[in-house]
Enzyme design. Structure first.
Site, PDB file in Angstrom:
ATOM      1  N   LYS A 267       0.894  -1.346   0.093  1.00  0.00           N
ATOM      2  CA  LYS A 267      -0.053   0.110  -0.084  1.00  0.00           C
ATOM      3  C   LYS A 267       0.815   1.295   0.019  1.00  0.00           C
ATOM      4  O   LYS A 267       1.909   1.495   0.737  1.00  0.00           O
ATOM      5  CB  LYS A 267      -0.992   0.125   1.252  1.00  0.00           C
ATOM      6  CG  LYS A 267      -1.677   1.339   1.578  1.00  0.00           C
ATOM      7  CD  LYS A 267      -2.755   1.143   2.653  1.00  0.00           C
ATOM      8  CE  LYS A 267      -3.327   2.559   2.762  1.00  0.00           C
ATOM      9  NZ  LYS A 267      -4.357   2.480   4.183  1.00  0.00           N
ATOM     10  N   ASP A 272      -2.859  10.017   3.644  1.00  0.00           N
ATOM     11  CA  ASP A 272      -4.128   9.896   3.742  1.00  0.00           C
ATOM     12  C   ASP A 272      -4.804  10.610   4.968  1.00  0.00           C
ATOM     13  O   ASP A 272      -4.743  10.695   5.996  1.00  0.00           O
ATOM     14  CB  ASP A 272      -4.001   8.294   4.515  1.00  0.00           C
ATOM     15  CG  ASP A 272      -5.416   7.821   4.580  1.00  0.00           C
ATOM     16  OD1 ASP A 272      -6.416   8.634   4.271  1.00  0.00           O
ATOM     17  OD2 ASP A 272      -5.804   6.809   5.255  1.00  0.00           O
ATOM     18  N   LYS A 279     -10.460  12.650   8.102  1.00  0.00           N
ATOM     19  CA  LYS A 279      -9.630  12.355   9.620  1.00  0.00           C
ATOM     20  C   LYS A 279      -9.689  13.484  10.759  1.00  0.00           C
ATOM     21  O   LYS A 279      -9.583  14.776  10.119  1.00  0.00           O
ATOM     22  CB  LYS A 279      -8.317  11.716   9.469  1.00  0.00           C
ATOM     23  CG  LYS A 279      -8.080  10.340   8.833  1.00  0.00           C
ATOM     24  CD  LYS A 279      -6.678   9.898   8.787  1.00  0.00           C
ATOM     25  CE  LYS A 279      -6.576   8.430   8.174  1.00  0.00           C
ATOM     26  NZ  LYS A 279      -7.262   7.502   8.844  1.00  0.00           N
ATOM     27  N   ASP A 290       1.418   6.300   5.661  1.00  0.00           N
ATOM     28  CA  ASP A 290       0.613   5.389   5.133  1.00  0.00           C
ATOM     29  C   ASP A 290       1.202   4.628   3.671  1.00  0.00           C
ATOM     30  O   ASP A 290       0.376   3.699   3.205  1.00  0.00           O
ATOM     31  CB  ASP A 290      -0.793   6.168   4.869  1.00  0.00           C
ATOM     32  CG  ASP A 290      -2.111   5.035   4.987  1.00  0.00           C
ATOM     33  OD1 ASP A 290      -1.744   4.189   5.391  1.00  0.00           O
ATOM     34  OD2 ASP A 290      -3.055   5.517   4.090  1.00  0.00           O
ATOM     35  N   ASP A 349     -12.365   7.101   3.780  1.00  0.00           N
ATOM     36  CA  ASP A 349     -10.988   6.955   4.602  1.00  0.00           C
ATOM     37  C   ASP A 349     -10.791   5.271   4.492  1.00  0.00           C
ATOM     38  O   ASP A 349      -9.515   4.954   4.891  1.00  0.00           O
ATOM     39  CB  ASP A 349     -11.351   7.454   5.918  1.00  0.00           C
ATOM     40  CG  ASP A 349      -9.929   7.555   6.762  1.00  0.00           C
ATOM     41  OD1 ASP A 349      -9.008   7.503   6.089  1.00  0.00           O
ATOM     42  OD2 ASP A 349     -10.073   7.703   7.995  1.00  0.00           O
ATOM     43  N   GLU A 351      -9.444   3.807   2.189  1.00  0.00           N
ATOM     44  CA  GLU A 351      -9.109   3.775   0.674  1.00  0.00           C
ATOM     45  C   GLU A 351      -7.877   3.097   0.351  1.00  0.00           C
ATOM     46  O   GLU A 351      -8.019   2.711  -0.933  1.00  0.00           O
ATOM     47  CB  GLU A 351      -8.358   5.415   0.637  1.00  0.00           C
ATOM     48  CG  GLU A 351      -7.033   5.572   0.872  1.00  0.00           C
ATOM     49  CD  GLU A 351      -6.789   5.288   2.522  1.00  0.00           C
ATOM     50  OE1 GLU A 351      -7.718   5.353   3.357  1.00  0.00           O
ATOM     51  OE2 GLU A 351      -5.636   4.925   2.748  1.00  0.00           O
ATOM     52  N   ARG A 353      -7.898  -0.303   0.891  1.00  0.00           N
ATOM     53  CA  ARG A 353      -8.429  -1.570   0.181  1.00  0.00           C
ATOM     54  C   ARG A 353      -8.894  -1.094  -1.212  1.00  0.00           C
ATOM     55  O   ARG A 353      -8.866  -2.096  -2.071  1.00  0.00           O
ATOM     56  CB  ARG A 353      -9.654  -2.120   1.015  1.00  0.00           C
ATOM     57  CG  ARG A 353     -10.842  -1.150   1.228  1.00  0.00           C
ATOM     58  CD  ARG A 353     -11.601  -1.497   2.538  1.00  0.00           C
ATOM     59  NE  ARG A 353     -10.812  -1.131   3.782  1.00  0.00           N
ATOM     60  CZ  ARG A 353     -11.400  -1.483   4.799  1.00  0.00           C
ATOM     61  NH1 ARG A 353     -12.662  -2.041   5.016  1.00  0.00           N
ATOM     62  NH2 ARG A 353     -10.824  -1.130   5.853  1.00  0.00           N
TER      63      ARG A 353
HETATM   64  N1  BES Z   1      -4.438   4.181   6.927  1.00  0.00           N
HETATM   65  C1  BES Z   1      -5.487   4.221   7.704  1.00  0.00           C
HETATM   66  C2  BES Z   1      -5.337   3.135   8.636  1.00  0.00           C
HETATM   67  C3  BES Z   1      -4.465   3.651  10.042  1.00  0.00           C
HETATM   68  C4  BES Z   1      -5.019   4.476  11.013  1.00  0.00           C
HETATM   69  C5  BES Z   1      -3.229   3.145  10.080  1.00  0.00           C
HETATM   70  C6  BES Z   1      -4.347   5.066  11.870  1.00  0.00           C
HETATM   71  C7  BES Z   1      -2.551   3.505  11.211  1.00  0.00           C
HETATM   72  C8  BES Z   1      -3.120   4.538  12.065  1.00  0.00           C
HETATM   73  C9  BES Z   1      -6.465   3.470   6.831  1.00  0.00           C
HETATM   74  O1  BES Z   1      -6.591   4.251   5.459  1.00  0.00           O
HETATM   75  C10 BES Z   1      -7.981   3.961   7.347  1.00  0.00           C
HETATM   76  O2  BES Z   1      -8.199   5.087   7.373  1.00  0.00           O
HETATM   77  N2  BES Z   1      -8.684   3.052   7.970  1.00  0.00           N
HETATM   78  C11 BES Z   1      -9.806   3.311   8.482  1.00  0.00           C
HETATM   79  C12 BES Z   1     -10.771   2.104   7.995  1.00  0.00           C
HETATM   80  C13 BES Z   1     -12.406   2.516   8.568  1.00  0.00           C
HETATM   81  C14 BES Z   1     -12.997   3.726   7.834  1.00  0.00           C
HETATM   82  C15 BES Z   1     -13.064   1.074   8.466  1.00  0.00           C
HETATM   83  C16 BES Z   1      -9.659   3.375  10.014  1.00  0.00           C
HETATM   84  O3  BES Z   1      -8.726   2.343  10.623  1.00  0.00           O
HETATM   85  O4  BES Z   1     -10.317   3.850  10.689  1.00  0.00           O
HETATM   86 ZN    ZN Z   2      -4.678   4.629   4.564  1.00  0.00          ZN
HETATM   87 MN    MN Z   3      -7.694   5.986   5.287  1.00  0.00          MN
END
Ligand code: BES
Ligand code: ZN
Ligand code: MN
Length: 498
Positions: A267, A272, A279, A290, A349, A351, A353
């Site tokens: 990834k 992000d 966020k 990220d 968010d 994104e 996947r």
């Molecule tokens: N890059 C983030 C995941 C992340 C968050 C990694 C904090 C490390 C620390 C990912 O893109 C994301 O935002 N995931 C969301 C998924 C949710 C919306 C289902 C998350 O983890 O909140």
């Molecule tokens: Zn992300």
């Molecule tokens: Mn995200």
């Protein structure tokens, strides 16, 4: 730094600094005992005064020890016998290295690996000595105006006891050095800010790697190319950004032409912000990390290239930003992925996947032996496993066993979480083939379930490195994980094949 192997009489070796391990406050390790004998019991005498605290990592520097050709002796506490484990061993190595850096010696002779805990075989103890030392030497300076003076230590020698084979020792140094270079690359890319490390920058890094290692062939797919293929999920993410997305494809053929390749997919979200599902502000800077999955693919490839592993290996990096913008995805939008499956984007968010699913479908063309994706995919995984273990998801038992074992051996552990079909309905959508998110509960698993729908045509595993890819607080910075796990996995595969 130059690394070399030396054997023979320690007392007779000319060196600016001879490093010797001590167990507890005064128990000499085997190399220290040999030196002590040559010095007429000098070390025993000094230690009897109680000058060395026995806690792992304490050091005591001695000058002009009688009977030796060495200018200095650095005594390094390995900790009490009953607590001698890999952690205390690493602590001692790290402390010894910092001391060497402080006294600015150009060269040193290390014997600490000869007293590593019994759980480490000889080659692994030596490799750890190399990786821990080189890892301590990593400094981030790219965007600091004041650069520290370079490290004085130019050569580190490792003493080889008579009964250890030199070829194995040399190979351990070679592996340690290649691994450390891969980790350092992954750290550096992770640490660079989002305004420097863009998708285009990652593509350039792939080209730089190919220049250094001509066995690597690089192809960069531009947004036009991706549109022609039909990568509607990936492109929907990058539409909200002014930085064009890149699909970086790196191909290394170290094995027979017809041998099926291993594919690493990383990834590469170079920043992000969450998109329209923005966020919260605090700590958002950390979302420059990220792209650490991408960085680990570049790092692992670098190590594999340096080691000339007899493997066919492909690295695939979907790279994009995720920002809010008039053209960005909106909650409720539906996109069509390269696989033809449609996705309702309930949360912009989620994104990672979306870019990974198209990259995974793209991998089908390689007819892979296995695909491993590495992604900072979910905060939920970091909540579950903290910063200790990466999350491992796979339906393939053999692949799971190999990856878990590689993580153990490389001291870069993963922990398996379930990928049962029972979780798949979490992604049901009334308007598309699937939603891109489920409820908060089981968020790391539904993320993995989403990816699994695009990985049906090959053996596949997913590593969620959201917790392990970087540290926060005073130690904020990339860790280079899971490059050690990946390289160990590749080494095992190479050995099994060859
Ligand atoms: N890059 C983030 C995941 C992340 C968050 C990694 C904090 C490390 C620390 C990912 O893109 C994301 O935002 N995931 C969301 C998924 C949710 C919306 C289902 C998350 O983890 O909140
Ligand atoms: Zn992300
Ligand atoms: Mn995200």
């Amino acid at each position: 730094m130059e690394l070399s192997i030396k054997s023979g009489d320690l007392a007779a070796r000319r060196t600016p600094c001879l490093m010797l391990g001590v167990i507890g406050e005064r128990q000499l390790t085997e190399p220290a005992r040999l030196v002590d004998q040559a010095s007429g019991g000098y070390l025993t005498q000094i230690l009897a005064r109680g000058d060395l605290d026995g806690e792992a990592g304490r050091t005591l520097l001695l000058h002009e020890v009688p009977g030796l050709k060495a200018d200095r002796v650095l005594l390094v506490a390995l900790g009490p016998q009953d607590k001698l484990d890999r952690k205390s061993y690493h602590k001692a190595l790290a402390a010894a290295f910092l001391r060497l850096a402080e006294i600015r010696v150009k060269e040193a002779l290390c014997t600490l690996h000869a007293s590593a805990p019994p759980s480490l075989d000889f080659a692994l103890a030596l490799r750890d000595a190399v990786t821990v030392t080189l890892d301590k030497g990593y400094r981030y300076e790219a965007t600091k105006s004041e650069k520290k003076p370079p490290l004085a230590l130019a050569e580190l020698q490792f003493w080889l006891a008579a009964d250890n084979p030199k070829s194995l020792a040399k190979e351990a140094l070679r592996r340690g050095q290649a691994l450390a270079a891969g980790v350092s690359l992954a750290k550096e890319l992770g640490n660079l800010p989002g305004n420097i490390c863009t998708p285009g920058y990652l593509a350039d890094q792939a080209r730089v790697l190919a220049k250094a290692f001509p066995a690597l062939k690089v192809e960069i797919l531009e947004e036009d190319d991706m549109a022609k293929l039909g990568m509607g999920a990936l492109l929907s993410v990058s539409r909200g950004s002014r930085q064009p997305a890149k699909l970086i494809v790196m191909n290394y053929r170290g094995d027979k032409k017809d041998a099926k390749p291993l594919v690493l997919v990383g990834k590469g979200l170079t920043f992000d912000a969450g998109g329209i599902s923005l966020k919260p502000g605090p700590d958002m800077d950390q979302m420059k990390f990220d792209m650490c999955g991408a960085a680990s693919v570049l790092g692992a490839l670098r190590a594999a290239l340096e080691l000339k592993l007899p493997l066919n290996l492909i690295g695939v990096i979907p790279a994009s930003e995720n920002l809010p913008d008039g053209a960005a995805n909106k909650p409720g939008d539906i996109v069509t992925s390269l696989s033809g499956q449609t996705i309702e984007i309930l949360n912009t968010d989620a994104e990672g996947r979306l870019i990974l699913c198209d990259a995974l479908t793209y991998c089908e063309r390689f007819e892979p032996a296995a695909v491993i994706d590495i992604a900072t995919l979910t905060g939920a995984c970091a909540i579950a496993l903290g910063k200790v273990a990466s999350g491992l998801f796979t339906a393939d038992e053999a692949l799971a066993a190999d990856l878990l074992a590689a993580g153990e051996r490389a001291n870069d552990r993963a922990w398996r979480l379930p990928l049962w079909d029972d979780y798949q309905p979490l992604l049901d959508s009334n308007f598309a083939d699937m939603a891109n998110v489920g409820p908060r509960e089981g968020g790391a698993i539904s993320g993995a379930c989403f990816l699994s729908r695009y990985a049906k045509k090959f053996p596949w595993a997913h590593l969620d490195i959201a917790g392990t890819a970087w540290l926060t607080g005073k130690e904020k910075g990339g860790t280079g994980r899971p490059v050690p796990l990946l390289v160990e996995f590749l080494l095992q595969r190479a050995e099994a094949a060859g």
